[in-house]
Design an enzyme around this catalytic site. Structure first.
Site: not given
Ligand code: A3P
Length: 290
Positions: A43, A104, A134, A229, A252
């Site tokens: 996350k 990870h 997150s 995205m 999210r």
């Molecule tokens: P949030 O839950 O705070 O919105 P991972 O890919 O490591 O699982 O991380 C997911 C987190 O990265 C989520 O955070 C997601 O919304 C955020 N995320 C994914 N793409 C993003 C982007 N282009 N810009 C900002 N945050 C992004």
């Protein structure tokens, strides 16, 4: 619905069977010198960084199939779950090179072949409060993760490393310290990417030895913005049926500072104390807001 997987200690960290069932193959994975490893604590922005690197290499590639979900373009090395090709096999069957590989794993568990082959490694870290928030929402919606449980207990679980992939503190510091002996690594911060995506894309490109034109950089920046995205079904995991995005969407919020909507004043004060104590000896510092 089948039961959520249980957390247990494996090689010194907390994992579920999903990440240990294929362990022999993961451990003995043979990296190629041009493989690129994208490593994160869950996350922290894994999908974001994966999309950026994939776009830089293959976004404009002729003849590439248009609809490939991000988890197929950048396979998750250690995953082994019913309904999805094993991570190690998915990497082996990638049709393009360099192969982009997600992990990870904490630094000490990374297959040694990556170091022996001197592969490029990109790590992205995120401030612990937003990372925790997150992760909490992710555990609520992802049916192959242990249940999140109540919010206040979740903070304790995060602090004591009782989440999948163990302690955030150990993870971010372990990878931070690795830079001292392994120069082929770029350590990035989610907060920096959020502050100035185009600047960070330039840093990523030069680390990878790429020189995209301004126009190309603009294209990649546009393609990897949160809003883009979030509405891209090849990036938002909407094709991944182990997640119930009606509980919480994968894309999210994508912001810095959402922790303020979750932590009470008392929880925040206690967390700050713990953070100070655990990070005291490290040169690693995080921005909780930008
Ligand atoms: P949030 O839950 O705070 O919105 P991972 O890919 O490591 O699982 O991380 C997911 C987190 O990265 C989520 O955070 C997601 O919304 C955020 N995320 C994914 N793409 C993003 C982007 N282009 N810009 C900002 N945050 C992004």
């Amino acid at each position: 619905m089948s039961e959520r997987p249980k957390l247990f200690e494996f090689e010194g960290i907390m994992l579920t069977h999903i990440f240990t069932d294929n362990w022999e193959k993961v451990k003995n994975f043979k990296a190629r010198p041009d493989d690129i490893l994208i490593a994160t604590y869950p996350k922290a922005g894994t999908t974001w960084l994966s999309e950026i690197v994939d776009q830089l290499y293959f976004g404009e590639m002729e003849g590439r199939k248009p609809n490939i979900p991000i988890y197929e373009r950048v396979p998750f090395l250690e995953i082994c779950v019913e309904g999805l090709e094993k991570g190690t096999d998915a990497v082996e069957s990638l049709p393009t090179s360099p192969r982009l590989i997600k992990t990870h794993l904490p630094v000490q568990l990374v297959p040694k072949s990556f170091w022996e082959q001197n592969c490029r490694v990109l790590y992205v870290a995120r401030n612990p409060k937003d990372n925790l928030v997150s992760f909490y929402h992710f555990d609520r919606m992802n049916k192959v993760q242990p249940e999140a449980g109540p919010w206040d207990k979740y903070i304790d679980k995060f602090s004591s490393g009782q989440l999948v992939f163990g302690s955030w503190y150990d993870h971010v510091q372990g990878w931070w310290n690795k830079r001292e002996t392994y120069p082929r690594m770029l350590y990035l911060f989610y907060e920096d990417m959020n502050e100035d995506l185009s600047r960070e894309i330039s840093r990523i490109s030069s680390f990878l030895g790429l020189s995209p034109s301004e126009k190309e950089k603009e294209r990649v920046t546009g393609k990897t913005k949160f809003e883009t995205m979030k509405s891209n079904s090849m990036a938002d995991y909407s094709t991944f049926d182990m997640m119930d995005q009606s509980i919480s969407p994968f894309m999210r919020k994508g912001t810095v500072g959402d922790w303020k909507n979750h932590f009470t004043v008392a929880q925040n004060a206690e967390f700050d104390e713990e953070y100070k104590r655990r990070m005291e000896k490290s040169t690693l510092a995080f921005r909780m807001e930008i």
